[in-house]
Scaffold this motif. Structure first.
Motif, PDB file in Angstrom:
ATOM      1  N   GLU B  31     -42.536  96.004  17.949  1.00  0.00           N
ATOM      2  CA  GLU B  31     -43.460  95.883  19.076  1.00  0.00           C
ATOM      3  C   GLU B  31     -44.494  94.778  18.809  1.00  0.00           C
ATOM      4  OE1 GLU B  31     -43.703  96.559  22.106  1.00  0.00           O
ATOM      5  OE2 GLU B  31     -45.805  95.965  22.355  1.00  0.00           O
ATOM      6  N   ALA B  32     -44.923  94.635  17.563  1.00  0.00           N
ATOM      7  CA  ALA B  32     -45.896  93.587  17.236  1.00  0.00           C
ATOM      8  C   ALA B  32     -45.305  92.205  17.508  1.00  0.00           C
ATOM      9  CB  ALA B  32     -46.339  93.705  15.774  1.00  0.00           C
ATOM     10  N   ILE B  33     -44.024  92.036  17.193  1.00  0.00           N
ATOM     11  CA  ILE B  33     -43.370  90.741  17.441  1.00  0.00           C
ATOM     12  C   ILE B  33     -43.226  90.512  18.945  1.00  0.00           C
ATOM     13  CG2 ILE B  33     -41.291  89.337  17.066  1.00  0.00           C
ATOM     14  CD1 ILE B  33     -40.852  90.869  14.448  1.00  0.00           C
ATOM     15  N   ASN B  34     -42.752  91.553  19.658  1.00  0.00           N
ATOM     16  CA  ASN B  34     -42.616  91.472  21.120  1.00  0.00           C
ATOM     17  C   ASN B  34     -43.934  91.085  21.783  1.00  0.00           C
ATOM     18  OD1 ASN B  34     -39.999  91.965  21.989  1.00  0.00           O
ATOM     19  ND2 ASN B  34     -40.185  94.175  21.808  1.00  0.00           N
ATOM     20  N   ALA B  35     -45.003  91.756  21.383  1.00  0.00           N
ATOM     21  CA  ALA B  35     -46.310  91.534  22.005  1.00  0.00           C
ATOM     22  C   ALA B  35     -46.797  90.112  21.751  1.00  0.00           C
ATOM     23  CB  ALA B  35     -47.331  92.542  21.467  1.00  0.00           C
ATOM     24  N   GLN B  36     -46.590  89.635  20.530  1.00  0.00           N
ATOM     25  CA  GLN B  36     -47.027  88.278  20.193  1.00  0.00           C
ATOM     26  C   GLN B  36     -46.283  87.231  21.029  1.00  0.00           C
ATOM     27  OE1 GLN B  36     -49.400  87.025  18.624  1.00  0.00           O
ATOM     28  NE2 GLN B  36     -48.838  85.033  17.816  1.00  0.00           N
ATOM     29  N   LEU B  37     -44.964  87.422  21.187  1.00  0.00           N
ATOM     30  CA  LEU B  37     -44.169  86.481  21.979  1.00  0.00           C
ATOM     31  C   LEU B  37     -44.566  86.556  23.447  1.00  0.00           C
ATOM     32  CD1 LEU B  37     -40.642  86.907  20.356  1.00  0.00           C
ATOM     33  CD2 LEU B  37     -42.223  85.009  20.043  1.00  0.00           C
ATOM     34  N   ALA B  38     -44.870  87.767  23.929  1.00  0.00           N
ATOM     35  CA  ALA B  38     -45.268  87.934  25.324  1.00  0.00           C
ATOM     36  C   ALA B  38     -46.588  87.220  25.604  1.00  0.00           C
ATOM     37  CB  ALA B  38     -45.370  89.413  25.674  1.00  0.00           C
ATOM     38  N   GLU B  39     -47.399  87.027  24.551  1.00  0.00           N
ATOM     39  CA  GLU B  39     -48.663  86.296  24.720  1.00  0.00           C
ATOM     40  C   GLU B  39     -48.478  84.796  24.525  1.00  0.00           C
ATOM     41  OE1 GLU B  39     -52.127  87.667  22.652  1.00  0.00           O
ATOM     42  OE2 GLU B  39     -51.554  89.757  22.957  1.00  0.00           O
ATOM     43  N   GLY B  40     -47.254  84.390  24.292  1.00  0.00           N
ATOM     44  CA  GLY B  40     -46.974  82.972  24.134  1.00  0.00           C
ATOM     45  C   GLY B  40     -47.121  82.470  22.706  1.00  0.00           C
ATOM     46  N   GLY B  41     -47.256  83.406  21.740  1.00  0.00           N
ATOM     47  CA  GLY B  41     -47.427  82.996  20.336  1.00  0.00           C
ATOM     48  C   GLY B  41     -46.111  82.926  19.572  1.00  0.00           C
ATOM     49  N   ARG B  42     -46.236  82.724  18.270  1.00  0.00           N
ATOM     50  CA  ARG B  42     -45.089  82.595  17.365  1.00  0.00           C
ATOM     51  C   ARG B  42     -45.172  83.649  16.276  1.00  0.00           C
ATOM     52  NH1 ARG B  42     -42.444  78.172  15.347  1.00  0.00           N
ATOM     53  NH2 ARG B  42     -43.176  78.574  13.248  1.00  0.00           N
ATOM     54  N   VAL B  43     -44.042  83.978  15.683  1.00  0.00           N
ATOM     55  CA  VAL B  43     -44.041  84.864  14.519  1.00  0.00           C
ATOM     56  C   VAL B  43     -43.191  84.194  13.458  1.00  0.00           C
ATOM     57  CG1 VAL B  43     -43.505  87.150  13.608  1.00  0.00           C
ATOM     58  CG2 VAL B  43     -44.235  86.911  15.987  1.00  0.00           C
ATOM     59  N   GLU B  44     -43.799  83.894  12.310  1.00  0.00           N
ATOM     60  CA  GLU B  44     -43.082  83.169  11.270  1.00  0.00           C
ATOM     61  C   GLU B  44     -42.912  84.047  10.046  1.00  0.00           C
ATOM     62  OE1 GLU B  44     -44.344  79.045  10.790  1.00  0.00           O
ATOM     63  OE2 GLU B  44     -44.026  79.309   8.636  1.00  0.00           O
ATOM     64  N   LEU B  45     -41.666  84.330   9.686  1.00  0.00           N
ATOM     65  CA  LEU B  45     -41.382  85.198   8.546  1.00  0.00           C
ATOM     66  C   LEU B  45     -40.584  84.396   7.531  1.00  0.00           C
ATOM     67  CD1 LEU B  45     -40.482  88.212  10.812  1.00  0.00           C
ATOM     68  CD2 LEU B  45     -42.575  87.960   9.469  1.00  0.00           C
ATOM     69  N   ARG B  46     -41.294  83.831   6.554  1.00  0.00           N
ATOM     70  CA  ARG B  46     -40.661  82.969   5.552  1.00  0.00           C
ATOM     71  C   ARG B  46     -39.459  83.633   4.904  1.00  0.00           C
ATOM     72  NH1 ARG B  46     -44.532  78.834   4.133  1.00  0.00           N
ATOM     73  NH2 ARG B  46     -44.877  78.076   6.234  1.00  0.00           N
ATOM     74  N   GLY B  47     -38.376  82.885   4.813  1.00  0.00           N
ATOM     75  CA  GLY B  47     -37.170  83.409   4.187  1.00  0.00           C
ATOM     76  C   GLY B  47     -36.266  84.084   5.198  1.00  0.00           C
ATOM     77  N   PHE B  48     -36.853  84.581   6.293  1.00  0.00           N
ATOM     78  CA  PHE B  48     -36.065  85.262   7.322  1.00  0.00           C
ATOM     79  C   PHE B  48     -35.834  84.323   8.497  1.00  0.00           C
ATOM     80  CE2 PHE B  48     -35.421  88.125  10.925  1.00  0.00           C
ATOM     81  CZ  PHE B  48     -34.433  88.957  10.428  1.00  0.00           C
ATOM     82  N   GLY B  49     -36.934  83.915   9.128  1.00  0.00           N
ATOM     83  CA  GLY B  49     -36.830  83.004  10.259  1.00  0.00           C
ATOM     84  C   GLY B  49     -38.087  83.053  11.094  1.00  0.00           C
ATOM     85  N   ALA B  50     -38.086  82.324  12.210  1.00  0.00           N
ATOM     86  CA  ALA B  50     -39.273  82.272  13.057  1.00  0.00           C
ATOM     87  C   ALA B  50     -38.898  82.579  14.496  1.00  0.00           C
ATOM     88  CB  ALA B  50     -39.921  80.899  12.965  1.00  0.00           C
ATOM     89  N   PHE B  51     -39.712  83.418  15.137  1.00  0.00           N
ATOM     90  CA  PHE B  51     -39.540  83.725  16.554  1.00  0.00           C
ATOM     91  C   PHE B  51     -40.557  82.917  17.339  1.00  0.00           C
ATOM     92  CE2 PHE B  51     -38.152  87.492  14.271  1.00  0.00           C
ATOM     93  CZ  PHE B  51     -36.974  87.829  14.915  1.00  0.00           C
ATOM     94  N   SER B  52     -40.116  82.309  18.427  1.00  0.00           N
ATOM     95  CA  SER B  52     -41.044  81.564  19.271  1.00  0.00           C
ATOM     96  C   SER B  52     -40.512  81.625  20.702  1.00  0.00           C
ATOM     97  CB  SER B  52     -41.153  80.115  18.795  1.00  0.00           C
ATOM     98  OG  SER B  52     -39.877  79.508  18.811  1.00  0.00           O
ATOM     99  N   THR B  53     -41.208  80.986  21.618  1.00  0.00           N
ATOM    100  CA  THR B  53     -40.703  80.931  22.988  1.00  0.00           C
ATOM    101  C   THR B  53     -40.523  79.468  23.373  1.00  0.00           C
ATOM    102  OG1 THR B  53     -42.918  80.943  23.919  1.00  0.00           O
ATOM    103  CG2 THR B  53     -41.852  83.065  23.693  1.00  0.00           C
ATOM    104  N   ARG B  54     -39.575  79.229  24.248  1.00  0.00           N
ATOM    105  CA  ARG B  54     -39.347  77.869  24.748  1.00  0.00           C
ATOM    106  C   ARG B  54     -39.462  77.919  26.256  1.00  0.00           C
ATOM    107  NH1 ARG B  54     -35.244  74.735  20.817  1.00  0.00           N
ATOM    108  NH2 ARG B  54     -36.735  74.900  19.109  1.00  0.00           N
ATOM    109  N   SER B  55     -40.003  76.835  26.846  1.00  0.00           N
ATOM    110  CA  SER B  55     -40.133  76.889  28.298  1.00  0.00           C
ATOM    111  C   SER B  55     -38.952  76.221  28.973  1.00  0.00           C
ATOM    112  CB  SER B  55     -41.456  76.277  28.741  1.00  0.00           C
ATOM    113  OG  SER B  55     -41.714  75.131  28.003  1.00  0.00           O
ATOM    114  N   ARG B  56     -38.585  76.773  30.084  1.00  0.00           N
ATOM    115  CA  ARG B  56     -37.499  76.236  30.919  1.00  0.00           C
ATOM    116  C   ARG B  56     -38.135  75.796  32.230  1.00  0.00           C
ATOM    117  NH1 ARG B  56     -35.286  76.105  26.970  1.00  0.00           N
ATOM    118  NH2 ARG B  56     -33.718  77.463  26.032  1.00  0.00           N
TER     119      ARG B  56
END
Lengths: 99, 92
Positions: B31-56
């Motif tokens: 939920e913390a990752i979902n909420a951050q992305l919904a606010e337009g932010g990024r989540v960076e987890l070194r070694g795992f990967g990074a979640f972000s949003t892209r605009s269309r």
């Protein structure tokens, strides 16, 4: 929680600490274990499906011929496994609204 | 692996926690990752990967059944880029 910006492991651990009331150390450990369990499953070749979040899907790519764009020399690209993420409908809907 | 299997593994690795607590930890994490992305932010987890949003951008699409043109509004879509370490572990 920070508005926009970038969250890291530490922020996720802090959320767990605040929401669940576990110690900071234990929360940090759990965050690490979640990631490690997902990473281990993927490296065993298992897809990972988290309801309400999304699916991590593995794809096997065959060998193909690439080209060094600078020199034009042809080089074989070895077969490899790539990871893609497909967000759940729920996540997509929440994100569309933030556009 | 599905969510319930992840919860079961974590419960086994943390015998001091109840299944219910582990379930709440896992929900909070995603939920913390979902909420951050919904606010337009990024989540960076070194070694795992990074979640972000892209605009269309907005575009004119077509109803695949009738062929009628429909306006599709500009939107953001979730994006995940696997980390270096993750990519290396997938190809050993």
């Amino acid at each position: 929680m920070a508005v926009a910006g970038t969250l890291t492991r530490a922020d996720l651990a802090e959320s767990v600490h605040r929401e669940i009331g576990l110690s900071r150390a234990e929360s940090a450990n759990l965050v690490e274990q979640i990631l490690e369990n997902m990473c281990a499953a993927l490296s065993r070749g298992e897809n990972v499906k988290i309801s309400g979040f999304g699916s991590f899907i593995l794809r096997d790519k065959g060998e193909r011929i690439g080209r060094n764009p600078k020199t034009g020399v042809e080089v074989p690209i070895a077969p490899r496994r790539v990871l893609t993420f497909r967000a759940s409908q729920m996540m997509r809907e929440r994100i569309v609204k933030s556009a | 692996m599905i969510r319930s299997e992840l919860v079961a593994m974590l419960a086994k690795q943390n015998p001091d926690l109840s299944l219910k607590e582990v379930e709440r930890v896992v929900s909070t994490f995603f939920e913390a990752i979902n909420a951050q992305l919904a606010e337009g932010g990024r989540v960076e987890l070194r070694g795992f990967g990074a979640f972000s949003t892209r605009s269309r951008t907005a575009r004119t699409g077509r109803n695949p059944r009738t062929g009628d043109p429909v306006e599709v509004d500009a939107k953001s879509v979730p994006y995940f880029k696997p980390g270096k370490e993750m990519r290396a572990r997938l190809n050993v």
